[in-house]
Design a protein around this motif. Structure first.
Motif, mmCIF file in Angstrom:
data_model
loop_
_atom_site.group_PDB
_atom_site.id
_atom_site.type_symbol
_atom_site.label_atom_id
_atom_site.label_comp_id
_atom_site.label_asym_id
_atom_site.label_seq_id
_atom_site.Cartn_x
_atom_site.Cartn_y
_atom_site.Cartn_z
ATOM 1 N N VAL A 188 -41.050 -2.875 41.736
ATOM 2 C CA VAL A 188 -42.128 -3.837 42.025
ATOM 3 C C VAL A 188 -43.371 -3.100 42.525
ATOM 4 C CG1 VAL A 188 -42.812 -5.794 43.483
ATOM 5 C CG2 VAL A 188 -40.511 -5.712 42.488
ATOM 6 N N GLU A 189 -43.173 -2.106 43.377
ATOM 7 C CA GLU A 189 -44.327 -1.330 43.880
ATOM 8 C C GLU A 189 -45.098 -0.690 42.724
ATOM 9 O OE1 GLU A 189 -43.881 1.695 46.951
ATOM 10 O OE2 GLU A 189 -42.551 0.279 47.975
ATOM 11 N N ILE A 190 -44.344 -0.122 41.787
ATOM 12 C CA ILE A 190 -44.983 0.488 40.612
ATOM 13 C C ILE A 190 -45.706 -0.581 39.801
ATOM 14 C CG2 ILE A 190 -44.512 1.581 38.374
ATOM 15 C CD1 ILE A 190 -42.326 3.213 39.789
ATOM 16 N N ALA A 191 -45.026 -1.684 39.546
ATOM 17 C CA ALA A 191 -45.626 -2.757 38.736
ATOM 18 C C ALA A 191 -46.935 -3.226 39.369
ATOM 19 C CB ALA A 191 -44.655 -3.922 38.604
ATOM 20 N N ASP A 192 -46.950 -3.376 40.675
ATOM 21 C CA ASP A 192 -48.161 -3.874 41.344
ATOM 22 C C ASP A 192 -49.316 -2.884 41.213
ATOM 23 O OD1 ASP A 192 -46.851 -6.162 41.928
ATOM 24 O OD2 ASP A 192 -46.510 -5.723 44.045
#
Ligand SMILES: N[C@@H](CCC(=O)N[C@@H](CS)C(=O)NCC(=O)O)C(=O)O
Length: 213
Positions: A188-192
């Protein structure tokens, strides 16, 4: 590079290739194929150029076609040497890049194919529900393996790559953002981060308009 035609469906797997086209600044036309599991005419149209009837399907000016996210990812990087989304041969990150690209393409992505329309594979309704449950559980296990290998801040550490674009797409797909937040927070951190990248902004907006309301 010549103008390309990308046959896709907004929100689906074609976003992984569309975002790469945008990153490299390739001129392309997007053709929305329609819902392949609900619209028989959409399948018939796509089958004319891709007998496997999957998106993304990329078509060249001379009519030739290229499919498969892994192949397209490697091929596009070869056409654009600078700012590449793929670590070059002999780069330190190349081995890990190939490992996880193929893992995403050949282990994770097919789990969607098996449950997008489970009636294709299992006739009996009770057995089908069990089958769907088992495949979805298996997908979660596969995501867990990916999550455990994320170094951060990107999939390959400091080196941003096509893996991060793929990850951003996946976080929009099943089992859904809430599941990823609880079970795969590094994804999720990467996606954001990827979702905020200026070069890719228009692609994410087109594919996931509800995220921008
Ligand atoms: N192996 C393909 C997988 C692409 C794929 O699974 N696409 C899905 C949508 S996300 C699809 O077109 N499914 C239709 C089907 O399998 O019948 C690739 O790497 O491009």
């Amino acid at each position: 590079m010549e103008k390309l035609t990308l046959f896709g469906q907004r929100g689906w797997g074609s976003v992984v290739v569309e975002a790469q086209l945008a990153w490299y600044g390739v001129d392309y036309e997007f053709v929305q194929v329609g819902h392949l599991f609900e619209d028989e005419a959409a399948r018939v149209r796509l089958e004319e150029i891709n007998p496997r009837c999957q998106i993304p399907t990329l078509q060249f000016a001379d009519g030739q076609v290229m499919t498969e996210i892994g192949a397209i990812t490697l091929w596009m990087a070869e056409q654009h040497e600078s700012d590449g989304l793929v670590p070059a041969p002999r780069c330190a990150e190349r081995r890990e890049f190939l490992r996880w690209l193929f893992y995403m393409v050949s282990s994770i992505h097919p789990t969607y194919n098996y449950v997008d329309d489970p009636a294709r594979f299992v006739d009996d309704e009770v057995a089908r529900a069990q089958y769907e449950h088992t495949v979805n559980d298996f997908a979660k296990k596969l995501y867990g393996i990916l999550e455990d290998h994320i170094v951060g801040p990107y999939m390959l550490g400091d080196r941003f790559s096509a893996l991060d674009i793929y990850t951003c797409g996946m976080v929009h797909w099943s089992p859904g953002r809430k599941w990823y937040e609880a079970n795969a927070p590094r994804m999720v951190e990467i996606a954001d981060k990827v979702q905020k990248m200026g070069k890719l902004d228009a692609v994410w907006r087109e594919n996931y308009p509800n995220d921008y309301k």
